[in-house]
Design an enzyme around this catalytic site. Structure first.
Site, mmCIF file in Angstrom:
data_model
loop_
_atom_site.group_PDB
_atom_site.id
_atom_site.type_symbol
_atom_site.label_atom_id
_atom_site.label_comp_id
_atom_site.label_asym_id
_atom_site.label_seq_id
_atom_site.Cartn_x
_atom_site.Cartn_y
_atom_site.Cartn_z
ATOM 1 N N LEU A 33 6.601 28.477 85.110
ATOM 2 C CA LEU A 33 6.768 27.844 83.800
ATOM 3 C C LEU A 33 7.275 28.820 82.747
ATOM 4 O O LEU A 33 6.915 29.990 82.739
ATOM 5 C CB LEU A 33 5.419 27.258 83.340
ATOM 6 C CG LEU A 33 4.812 26.229 84.301
ATOM 7 C CD1 LEU A 33 3.472 25.742 83.768
ATOM 8 C CD2 LEU A 33 5.754 25.052 84.531
ATOM 9 N N GLY A 36 10.450 26.503 77.858
ATOM 10 C CA GLY A 36 11.092 25.189 77.959
ATOM 11 C C GLY A 36 10.111 24.142 78.488
ATOM 12 O O GLY A 36 9.970 23.052 77.922
ATOM 13 N N HIS A 37 9.386 24.493 79.557
ATOM 14 C CA HIS A 37 8.380 23.564 80.101
ATOM 15 C C HIS A 37 7.288 23.309 79.061
ATOM 16 O O HIS A 37 6.816 22.183 78.897
ATOM 17 C CB HIS A 37 7.703 24.147 81.345
ATOM 18 C CG HIS A 37 8.617 24.367 82.507
ATOM 19 N ND1 HIS A 37 8.982 25.611 82.928
ATOM 20 C CD2 HIS A 37 9.228 23.487 83.337
ATOM 21 C CE1 HIS A 37 9.772 25.512 83.986
ATOM 22 N NE2 HIS A 37 9.944 24.231 84.252
ATOM 23 N N GLN A 61 14.697 18.838 97.687
ATOM 24 C CA GLN A 61 15.836 18.934 96.766
ATOM 25 C C GLN A 61 16.616 20.243 96.904
ATOM 26 O O GLN A 61 17.504 20.518 96.116
ATOM 27 C CB GLN A 61 15.390 18.696 95.317
ATOM 28 C CG GLN A 61 14.517 19.777 94.717
ATOM 29 C CD GLN A 61 13.955 19.344 93.369
ATOM 30 O OE1 GLN A 61 13.049 18.524 93.295
ATOM 31 N NE2 GLN A 61 14.494 19.879 92.291
ATOM 32 N N GLY A 147 13.835 17.874 80.641
ATOM 33 C CA GLY A 147 14.623 18.714 79.740
ATOM 34 C C GLY A 147 16.094 18.331 79.792
ATOM 35 O O GLY A 147 16.615 17.966 80.856
ATOM 36 N N LYS A 149 18.441 20.329 79.673
ATOM 37 C CA LYS A 149 19.191 21.324 80.430
ATOM 38 C C LYS A 149 19.625 20.750 81.784
ATOM 39 O O LYS A 149 20.717 20.991 82.255
ATOM 40 C CB LYS A 149 18.362 22.584 80.639
ATOM 41 C CG LYS A 149 19.195 23.600 81.292
ATOM 42 C CD LYS A 149 18.523 24.886 81.562
ATOM 43 C CE LYS A 149 19.153 25.477 82.779
ATOM 44 N NZ LYS A 149 18.505 25.036 83.999
ATOM 45 N N GLN A 153 20.167 15.318 86.054
ATOM 46 C CA GLN A 153 18.878 14.867 86.605
ATOM 47 C C GLN A 153 18.294 13.749 85.723
ATOM 48 O O GLN A 153 17.813 12.732 86.219
ATOM 49 C CB GLN A 153 17.919 16.055 86.673
ATOM 50 C CG GLN A 153 16.480 15.680 86.986
ATOM 51 C CD GLN A 153 15.638 16.901 87.275
ATOM 52 O OE1 GLN A 153 15.680 17.432 88.359
ATOM 53 N NE2 GLN A 153 14.838 17.341 86.317
ATOM 54 N N MET A 184 16.810 28.556 78.729
ATOM 55 C CA MET A 184 15.659 29.006 79.523
ATOM 56 C C MET A 184 15.677 28.307 80.880
ATOM 57 O O MET A 184 15.904 27.101 80.958
ATOM 58 C CB MET A 184 14.372 28.698 78.782
ATOM 59 C CG MET A 184 14.213 29.583 77.578
ATOM 60 S SD MET A 184 12.613 29.376 76.832
ATOM 61 C CE MET A 184 12.851 30.392 75.392
ATOM 62 N N SER A 186 13.905 28.889 85.121
ATOM 63 C CA SER A 186 13.154 29.716 86.071
ATOM 64 C C SER A 186 14.114 30.590 86.870
ATOM 65 O O SER A 186 13.768 31.676 87.311
ATOM 66 C CB SER A 186 12.349 28.839 87.023
ATOM 67 O OG SER A 186 11.585 27.927 86.274
HETATM 68 O O1 PAF Z 1 13.354 19.669 87.068
HETATM 69 C C1 PAF Z 1 12.566 20.013 87.979
HETATM 70 O O2 PAF Z 1 11.829 20.990 87.860
HETATM 71 C C2 PAF Z 1 12.516 19.218 89.281
HETATM 72 O O3 PAF Z 1 13.781 18.776 89.646
HETATM 73 C C3 PAF Z 1 11.502 18.051 89.230
HETATM 74 C C4 PAF Z 1 11.892 17.016 88.203
HETATM 75 C C5 PAF Z 1 10.125 18.588 88.944
HETATM 76 C C6 PAF Z 1 11.466 17.353 90.602
HETATM 77 O O4 PAF Z 1 11.092 18.225 91.611
#
Ligand code: PAF
Length: 289
Positions: A33, A36-37, A61, A147, A149, A153, A184, A186
């Site tokens: 984290l 941003g989170h 993913q 987010g 960013k 998604q 920001m 990870s």
């Molecule tokens: O954005 C992310 O961190 C991931 O794609 C999510 C939405 C947690 C799904 O694994």
């Protein structure tokens, strides 16, 4: 803060809150984290009675040659940050609780999953849609926070929620940036010192494109060319996967500006793949529509 590993217990905890008339906000994450989170958590806290955050590095993913194994993980630090941020429930499922033996289902949102990042990461958005669908079914939130960013998604998840009649409000929150403009992420942890300095090129290309558009006299094609020139001038960029001006819903490259326009970039700096974007709103007379 409650730390829960078992999906059934999260579902029961969330249901108990809803039965007491409390709204539930949900922030799905893959951990590692950053601010941003935590800003998503703050939005969730300001709009809901209860906040649930999931931490799950979702294998579905990541492509076979992607960074699943080396994706940064530090659950202890993450939990301390969530506790401090006032989160009510941290959901930390094990992989076999999400994908038990015999799991056969895949959620696929056609078309928009195949563009931009999807063209370079086959299967990525099916993996995201499937896990987010599962997490939504487990948590049953009133609102879920993503987010900007990861703009594509958010578009994909919004379409899934709409197409599948999900009764969840999706909230897309602004990108948080470091002082030098770098978004920001990870994955910034993968950058060495020189690459981290070079990473400012994404923000530079976006801001230069944005100001050229605002000054007028440009077309999406000329702005796209300009973005590519800015990116090409950074020697540490090893691959530009896409850069340009796109429709905010269909994600197609634009030939005429619209009232709202998406500027977006994906590139590789060393081994790290970085993305960033900006939304540019125009007055009607400047846009073709
Ligand atoms: O954005 C992310 O961190 C991931 O794609 C999510 C939405 C947690 C799904 O694994």
């Amino acid at each position: 803060m409650e730390n829960i590993r078992i999906p059934r217990i999260v579902r029961e905890t969330s249901r108990a809150h809803r039965l007491k008339g409390r709204s539930v906000g949900f922030v799905p994450t893959m951990g590692s984290l950053h601010q941003g989170h935590l800003s998503l958590v703050r939005y969730a806290k300001s709009e809901n009675d209860v906040v649930v955050v999931s931490i799950f590095v979702n294998p579905a993913q990541f492509g076979p040659n992607e960074d699943f194994a080396k994706y940064p993980r530090d659950t202890e630090r993450d939990l301390a940050l969530l506790e401090k941020a006032g989160v009510d429930v941290a959901f930390l499922p094990q992989a076999d609780a999400i994908y038990p033996d015999g799991f056969l289902t895949e959620i696929r949102i056609n078309d928009i999953s195949d563009k931009l990042c999807g063209a370079f990461r086959p299967g990525h958005f099916s993996g995201v849609s499937t896990v987010v669908n599962k997490l939504f079914n487990i948590v049953r939130p009133d609102r879920a926070y993503f987010g900007q960013k990861d703009y594509q998604q958010a578009v994909v998840i919004r379409k899934m929620a709409e197409d599948l009649n999900m009764d969840i409000e999706l909230v897309v929150c602004p990108t948080l940036r470091e002082k030098d403009g770098v978004a920001m992420s990870s994955r910034n942890a993968y950058l060495d010192k020189a690459e981290r300095a070079a990473a400012t090129v994404l923000f530079r290309a976006l801001t230069e494109a944005a100001s050229a558009i605002r000054q007028g006299g440009t077309t999406p094609l000329s702005v796209t060319k300009m973005m590519h020139e800015v990116l090409a001038a950074e020697p540490l960029v090893t691959e530009v996967q896409y850069a340009g001006v796109y429709d905010i819903r269909t994600l197609d490259a634009l030939t005429e500006f619209q009232r709202a326009n998406l500027l977006a970039i994906a590139l590789k700096l060393g081994t790290a793949r970085l993305i960033d974007n900006m939304l540019i709103e125009l007055q009607t007379e400047q846009s073709g529509k």
